[in-house]
Design a protein around this motif. Structure first.
Motif, mmCIF file in Angstrom:
data_model
loop_
_atom_site.group_PDB
_atom_site.id
_atom_site.type_symbol
_atom_site.label_atom_id
_atom_site.label_comp_id
_atom_site.label_asym_id
_atom_site.label_seq_id
_atom_site.Cartn_x
_atom_site.Cartn_y
_atom_site.Cartn_z
ATOM 1 N N ARG A 26 0.862 -1.180 0.000
ATOM 2 C CA ARG A 26 0.000 0.000 0.000
ATOM 3 C C ARG A 26 0.900 1.231 0.000
ATOM 4 O O ARG A 26 1.754 1.378 0.874
ATOM 5 N N VAL A 27 0.713 2.086 -0.994
ATOM 6 C CA VAL A 27 1.544 3.291 -1.126
ATOM 7 C C VAL A 27 0.642 4.474 -1.421
ATOM 8 O O VAL A 27 -0.253 4.396 -2.259
ATOM 9 N N SER A 28 0.899 5.574 -0.718
ATOM 10 C CA SER A 28 0.234 6.837 -1.031
ATOM 11 C C SER A 28 1.273 7.946 -1.008
ATOM 12 O O SER A 28 2.300 7.845 -0.332
ATOM 13 N N VAL A 29 0.990 8.982 -1.774
ATOM 14 C CA VAL A 29 1.910 10.110 -1.894
ATOM 15 C C VAL A 29 1.108 11.398 -1.799
ATOM 16 O O VAL A 29 0.104 11.567 -2.490
ATOM 17 N N ARG A 30 1.530 12.320 -0.942
ATOM 18 C CA ARG A 30 0.956 13.663 -0.911
ATOM 19 C C ARG A 30 2.036 14.606 -1.425
ATOM 20 O O ARG A 30 3.082 14.757 -0.801
ATOM 21 N N LEU A 31 1.771 15.188 -2.590
ATOM 22 C CA LEU A 31 2.703 16.136 -3.214
ATOM 23 C C LEU A 31 2.336 17.541 -2.763
ATOM 24 O O LEU A 31 1.226 18.007 -3.018
ATOM 25 N N TYR A 32 3.253 18.193 -2.082
ATOM 26 C CA TYR A 32 3.007 19.542 -1.577
ATOM 27 C C TYR A 32 3.472 20.587 -2.590
ATOM 28 O O TYR A 32 4.370 20.324 -3.394
ATOM 29 N N PRO A 33 2.906 21.787 -2.526
ATOM 30 C CA PRO A 33 3.339 22.847 -3.435
ATOM 31 C C PRO A 33 4.772 23.321 -3.161
ATOM 32 O O PRO A 33 5.364 24.017 -3.975
ATOM 33 N N ASP A 34 5.333 22.936 -2.016
ATOM 34 C CA ASP A 34 6.669 23.387 -1.611
ATOM 35 C C ASP A 34 7.789 22.488 -2.120
ATOM 36 O O ASP A 34 8.860 22.442 -1.531
ATOM 37 N N ASP A 35 7.536 21.726 -3.205
ATOM 38 C CA ASP A 35 8.548 20.860 -3.837
ATOM 39 C C ASP A 35 8.993 19.692 -2.972
ATOM 40 O O ASP A 35 10.109 19.215 -3.105
ATOM 41 N N ASP A 36 8.127 19.228 -2.077
ATOM 42 C CA ASP A 36 8.438 18.024 -1.331
ATOM 43 C C ASP A 36 7.186 17.162 -1.247
ATOM 44 O O ASP A 36 6.128 17.540 -1.759
ATOM 45 N N ALA A 37 7.329 15.995 -0.638
ATOM 46 C CA ALA A 37 6.217 15.061 -0.578
ATOM 47 C C ALA A 37 6.268 14.240 0.700
ATOM 48 O O ALA A 37 7.324 14.082 1.312
ATOM 49 N N LEU A 38 5.122 13.709 1.068
ATOM 50 C CA LEU A 38 4.991 12.738 2.140
ATOM 51 C C LEU A 38 4.599 11.435 1.462
ATOM 52 O O LEU A 38 3.563 11.363 0.800
ATOM 53 N N ILE A 39 5.437 10.416 1.591
ATOM 54 C CA ILE A 39 5.143 9.111 1.020
ATOM 55 C C ILE A 39 4.874 8.153 2.174
ATOM 56 O O ILE A 39 5.631 8.107 3.145
ATOM 57 N N ILE A 40 3.781 7.405 2.069
ATOM 58 C CA ILE A 40 3.430 6.427 3.096
ATOM 59 C C ILE A 40 3.467 5.050 2.458
ATOM 60 O O ILE A 40 2.759 4.791 1.486
ATOM 61 N N VAL A 41 4.335 4.182 2.979
ATOM 62 C CA VAL A 41 4.484 2.809 2.489
ATOM 63 C C VAL A 41 4.034 1.877 3.600
ATOM 64 O O VAL A 41 4.667 1.832 4.663
ATOM 65 N N GLU A 42 2.933 1.180 3.383
ATOM 66 C CA GLU A 42 2.418 0.225 4.373
ATOM 67 C C GLU A 42 2.295 0.854 5.759
ATOM 68 O O GLU A 42 2.633 0.231 6.765
ATOM 69 N N GLY A 43 1.845 2.095 5.827
ATOM 70 C CA GLY A 43 1.650 2.776 7.094
ATOM 71 C C GLY A 43 2.876 3.487 7.634
ATOM 72 O O GLY A 43 2.789 4.196 8.637
ATOM 73 N N VAL A 44 4.033 3.331 7.004
ATOM 74 C CA VAL A 44 5.262 4.001 7.448
ATOM 75 C C VAL A 44 5.356 5.346 6.731
ATOM 76 O O VAL A 44 5.440 5.397 5.506
ATOM 77 N N GLU A 45 5.324 6.430 7.496
ATOM 78 C CA GLU A 45 5.384 7.770 6.922
ATOM 79 C C GLU A 45 6.821 8.168 6.639
ATOM 80 O O GLU A 45 7.682 8.095 7.518
ATOM 81 N N CYS A 46 7.054 8.609 5.408
ATOM 82 C CA CYS A 46 8.363 9.104 4.974
ATOM 83 C C CYS A 46 8.177 10.560 4.564
ATOM 84 O O CYS A 46 7.855 10.851 3.403
ATOM 85 N N PRO A 47 8.346 11.488 5.508
ATOM 86 C CA PRO A 47 8.105 12.899 5.203
ATOM 87 C C PRO A 47 9.312 13.555 4.525
ATOM 88 O O PRO A 47 10.420 13.023 4.528
ATOM 89 N N ASP A 48 9.061 14.709 3.960
ATOM 90 C CA ASP A 48 10.110 15.576 3.407
ATOM 91 C C ASP A 48 10.937 14.927 2.308
ATOM 92 O O ASP A 48 12.134 15.181 2.188
ATOM 93 N N VAL A 49 10.315 14.084 1.496
ATOM 94 C CA VAL A 49 11.005 13.515 0.337
ATOM 95 C C VAL A 49 10.967 14.571 -0.765
ATOM 96 O O VAL A 49 9.886 15.055 -1.114
ATOM 97 N N PRO A 50 12.115 14.996 -1.301
ATOM 98 C CA PRO A 50 12.097 15.989 -2.379
ATOM 99 C C PRO A 50 11.261 15.486 -3.561
ATOM 100 O O PRO A 50 11.319 14.311 -3.911
ATOM 101 N N ARG A 51 10.479 16.389 -4.155
ATOM 102 C CA ARG A 51 9.599 16.010 -5.265
ATOM 103 C C ARG A 51 10.365 15.313 -6.381
ATOM 104 O O ARG A 51 9.881 14.373 -6.991
ATOM 105 N N ALA A 52 11.591 15.744 -6.643
ATOM 106 C CA ALA A 52 12.400 15.141 -7.708
ATOM 107 C C ALA A 52 12.757 13.686 -7.396
ATOM 108 O O ALA A 52 13.027 12.908 -8.305
ATOM 109 N N ASP A 53 12.757 13.282 -6.119
ATOM 110 C CA ASP A 53 13.098 11.918 -5.727
ATOM 111 C C ASP A 53 11.894 10.981 -5.653
ATOM 112 O O ASP A 53 12.064 9.776 -5.479
ATOM 113 N N VAL A 54 10.688 11.508 -5.755
ATOM 114 C CA VAL A 54 9.486 10.688 -5.579
ATOM 115 C C VAL A 54 9.415 9.531 -6.583
ATOM 116 O O VAL A 54 9.200 8.385 -6.181
#
Length: 148
Positions: A67-95
């Protein structure tokens, strides 16, 4: 230069990844300073940022396992959640690279005895990794299958 200068460009890249892996994708968009999650102080009826731009945020869910979800923020970063594990502040270019690592099976979980816990480790291009701490109780069957 940012590889994905807009939220829509990043969403297009995620759509292509979903197609490559045969995954269902659901996308919802929040447009305007009064709609995006990081602009709660925008005020009532204010839709633009002070510079006149219209912020755009997107939430993407991929079907299947993991299960994967991604929230893309307007500030060029993202929050990616993999199987309930939150990975905040991932640069948009790395998504896209982050998602490909997860979907290709390169992401793994590393445990430690003291203090007890695990890390989700996602390899990224250029000999970089994203490490995210997770408590032992959050191990899903997919995460348990990747413990090294």
């Amino acid at each position: 230069m940012d590889q994905f200068p807009t939220t829509e460009a990043a969403v297009s890249a995620l759509r292509a990844i979903a197609a490559d892996y045969g995954r269902e994708i659901k996308v919802s968009h929040d447009i305007g300073a009064d709609q995006t999650s990081r602009r709660s102080a925008a005020g009532v009826g204010v839709t633009t940022d002070p510079d006149g731009s219209l912020p755009h945020e997107a939430y993407v869910e991929l079907g299947g396992s993991p299960r994967v979800s991604v929230r893309l923020y307007p500030d060029d970063d993202a929050l990616i959640i993999v199987e309930g594990v939150e990975c905040p502040d991932v640069p948009r270019a790395d998504v896209p690279a982050f998602l490909r690592s997860v979907l290709d099976g390169l992401a793994h979980v590393k445990g430690r005895r003291f203090p007890p816990g695990y890390f989700l480790i996602v390899p990224l291009p250029g000999d970089r990794t994203h490490r995210e701490f997770m408590p032992m109780v959050s191990l899903t069957p997919w995460l348990s299958g990747r413990v090294r």
